[in-house]
Design an enzyme around this catalytic site. Structure first.
Site, PDB file in Angstrom:
ATOM      1  N   LYS A  48       0.793  -1.235   0.000  1.00  0.00           N
ATOM      2  CA  LYS A  48       0.000   0.000   0.000  1.00  0.00           C
ATOM      3  C   LYS A  48       0.822   1.281   0.000  1.00  0.00           C
ATOM      4  O   LYS A  48       0.311   2.365   0.307  1.00  0.00           O
ATOM      5  CB  LYS A  48      -1.028   0.047   1.157  1.00  0.00           C
ATOM      6  CG  LYS A  48      -1.877  -1.187   1.324  1.00  0.00           C
ATOM      7  CD  LYS A  48      -2.355  -1.784   0.033  1.00  0.00           C
ATOM      8  CE  LYS A  48      -3.466  -0.984  -0.625  1.00  0.00           C
ATOM      9  NZ  LYS A  48      -3.822  -1.637  -1.941  1.00  0.00           N
ATOM     10  N   HIS A 112       6.866  -7.466  -2.049  1.00  0.00           N
ATOM     11  CA  HIS A 112       6.637  -6.758  -0.782  1.00  0.00           C
ATOM     12  C   HIS A 112       7.562  -7.302   0.309  1.00  0.00           C
ATOM     13  O   HIS A 112       7.396  -6.987   1.490  1.00  0.00           O
ATOM     14  CB  HIS A 112       5.185  -6.921  -0.321  1.00  0.00           C
ATOM     15  CG  HIS A 112       4.192  -6.138  -1.111  1.00  0.00           C
ATOM     16  ND1 HIS A 112       4.435  -4.863  -1.551  1.00  0.00           N
ATOM     17  CD2 HIS A 112       2.931  -6.448  -1.522  1.00  0.00           C
ATOM     18  CE1 HIS A 112       3.364  -4.428  -2.219  1.00  0.00           C
ATOM     19  NE2 HIS A 112       2.446  -5.365  -2.213  1.00  0.00           N
ATOM     20  N   SER A 142      -4.474   3.044   4.434  1.00  0.00           N
ATOM     21  CA  SER A 142      -4.688   2.367   3.156  1.00  0.00           C
ATOM     22  C   SER A 142      -4.726   0.843   3.349  1.00  0.00           C
ATOM     23  O   SER A 142      -5.551   0.144   2.755  1.00  0.00           O
ATOM     24  CB  SER A 142      -3.572   2.755   2.184  1.00  0.00           C
ATOM     25  OG  SER A 142      -3.778   2.166   0.927  1.00  0.00           O
TER      26      SER A 142
HETATM   27  P1  A3P Z   1      -5.134   4.747  -0.809  1.00  0.00           P
HETATM   28  O1  A3P Z   1      -5.747   3.530  -0.223  1.00  0.00           O
HETATM   29  O2  A3P Z   1      -4.621   5.665   0.244  1.00  0.00           O
HETATM   30  O3  A3P Z   1      -6.019   5.442  -1.775  1.00  0.00           O
HETATM   31  P2  A3P Z   1      -0.284  -0.332  -3.599  1.00  0.00           P
HETATM   32  O4  A3P Z   1      -0.323  -0.205  -5.076  1.00  0.00           O
HETATM   33  O5  A3P Z   1       1.075  -0.372  -3.024  1.00  0.00           O
HETATM   34  O6  A3P Z   1      -1.184  -1.420  -3.119  1.00  0.00           O
HETATM   35  O7  A3P Z   1      -0.850   1.055  -3.005  1.00  0.00           O
HETATM   36  C1  A3P Z   1      -2.202   1.396  -3.144  1.00  0.00           C
HETATM   37  C2  A3P Z   1      -2.353   2.842  -2.737  1.00  0.00           C
HETATM   38  O8  A3P Z   1      -1.792   3.684  -3.753  1.00  0.00           O
HETATM   39  C3  A3P Z   1      -3.819   3.262  -2.602  1.00  0.00           C
HETATM   40  O9  A3P Z   1      -3.833   4.294  -1.624  1.00  0.00           O
HETATM   41  C4  A3P Z   1      -4.079   3.772  -4.002  1.00  0.00           C
HETATM   42  O10 A3P Z   1      -5.208   4.598  -4.116  1.00  0.00           O
HETATM   43  C5  A3P Z   1      -2.800   4.545  -4.251  1.00  0.00           C
HETATM   44  N1  A3P Z   1      -2.559   4.833  -5.667  1.00  0.00           N
HETATM   45  C6  A3P Z   1      -2.666   3.997  -6.714  1.00  0.00           C
HETATM   46  N2  A3P Z   1      -2.408   4.634  -7.866  1.00  0.00           N
HETATM   47  C7  A3P Z   1      -2.118   5.914  -7.534  1.00  0.00           C
HETATM   48  C8  A3P Z   1      -1.768   7.083  -8.291  1.00  0.00           C
HETATM   49  N3  A3P Z   1      -1.673   7.050  -9.618  1.00  0.00           N
HETATM   50  N4  A3P Z   1      -1.544   8.231  -7.609  1.00  0.00           N
HETATM   51  C9  A3P Z   1      -1.641   8.281  -6.268  1.00  0.00           C
HETATM   52  N5  A3P Z   1      -1.979   7.217  -5.503  1.00  0.00           N
HETATM   53  C10 A3P Z   1      -2.205   6.046  -6.136  1.00  0.00           C
END
Ligand code: A3P
Length: 299
Positions: A48, A112, A142
């Site tokens: 996340k 991860h 998140s």
């Molecule tokens: P939130 O839950 O705070 O919205 P991962 O890809 O490591 O699982 O992380 C997911 C997090 O990154 C989520 O955060 C998601 O919304 C955010 N995320 C994904 N794409 C993004 C982007 N283009 N810009 C900003 N945040 C992004």
């Protein structure tokens, strides 16, 4: 039948002090034997922290901004999630190891794993690694919502319980604190580009340029702007090849909380109570006293 009734949540197992889930633990020995190739690129994060975002940026750089090529498949098929192994239900079946082994070079692989559990061949082959870190509080919020919507994860419990578990490192992939500190230390010994979610949010163009340079690519201004645009939260949220609506069906329930949830810095303020925040800060100071690593919790 609701998802809760059809899919049972995974049990947690500890490996060398790091919490994993049972299906990942089961294939861990095979993952350790993974044969990295010198031109593999590893994208490593605590879950996340902005993994999917970084994966999309990297793919767009590699495809020289060709949006259609980047939509050839979903994120986790384009860039195997190395240690992720899931057999049931069949709609969520996945083996990152098998995908990676079958993939022609150059490969981009996601993990991860904390630095000490990365398969040794990545270091033997001197592979490049991009690590992305996100401030603890937003990362926690998140992760909490991700646990709620993803039945492949253990039960989050209540918000208060989840905060405790996160602070104690009793969540999948273990302690956030050890993860970010471990990789921070490792960057002095290996080819690691260490990035921050907050910087990417504040100045995406500048951070994308850092990745371009690290990958030794040459892209023009027009392509760069195209990448900034197509990897924005708003565009990625609507991109079925990046928003996880086409993967892990029956496991992820986007109606509970979408994978592309908020994509913001500072959302933790909407969740932490004053008491929780004080307790968290006090504990944070202790856990982060032995590192030069500094995070921004707001912009
Ligand atoms: P939130 O839950 O705070 O919205 P991962 O890809 O490591 O699982 O992380 C997911 C997090 O990154 C989520 O955060 C998601 O919304 C955010 N995320 C994904 N794409 C993004 C982007 N283009 N810009 C900003 N945040 C992004």
């Amino acid at each position: 039948l609701s998802l809760e009734q059809t899919v049972s949540r995974s049990a947690l197992v500890e490996l060398e002090g790091v919490v994993l889930i049972e299906p990942v633990h089961r294939t861990f020995d095979q993952v350790q034997k993974f044969k990295a190739r010198p031109d593999d690129l590893l994208i490593a994060t605590y879950a996340k922290a902005g993994t999917t975002w970084t994966q999309e940026i990297v793919d767009m750089i590699q495809q020289n901004g060709d949006v259609e090529k980047c939509r050839r498949d979903t994120t986790c098929k384009r860039q195997p999630f190395l240690e992720w192994s899931f057999q049931n239900p069949p709609s969520a079946r996945y083996s990152g190891l098998e995908l990676a082994e079958a993939m022609p070079s150059p490969r981009t692989i996601k993990t991860h794993l904390p630095v000490q559990l990365v398969p040794p061949s990545f270091w033997e082959q001197n592979c490049k690694v991009i690590y992305v870190a996100r401030n603890a509080k937003d990362n926690l919020v998140s992760y909490y919502h991700f646990h709620r919507m993803n039945k492949g994860m253990p039960e989050p419990g209540t918000w208060d319980e989840f905060v405790e578990k996160f602070m104690n490192g009793k969540v999948l992939w273990g302690s956030w604190y050890d993860h970010v500190k471990g990789w921070w230390k490792a960057k002095d010994k290996h080819r690691i580009l260490y990035l921050f979610y907050e910087d990417m949010k504040e100045n995406p163009k500048q951070e994308i340029q850092k990745i371009v340079k690290f990958l030794e690519k040459d892209i023009n201004e027009e392509v760069l702007n195209k990448i900034v645009y197509n990897t924005s939260f708003e565009i990625m949220k609507e991109n079925p090849m990046a928003n996880y609506t086409k993967d892990f069906e029956g496991i992820m329930d986007h109606s509970i909380s979408p994978f592309m949830r908020k994509g913001a810095v500072g959302d933790w303020k909407n969740y932490f109570t004053v008491a929780q925040n004080e307790k968290f800060d006090e504990d944070y100071k202790k856990k982060m006293a032995d590192t030069s690593l500094v995070f921004r919790m707001e912009l």
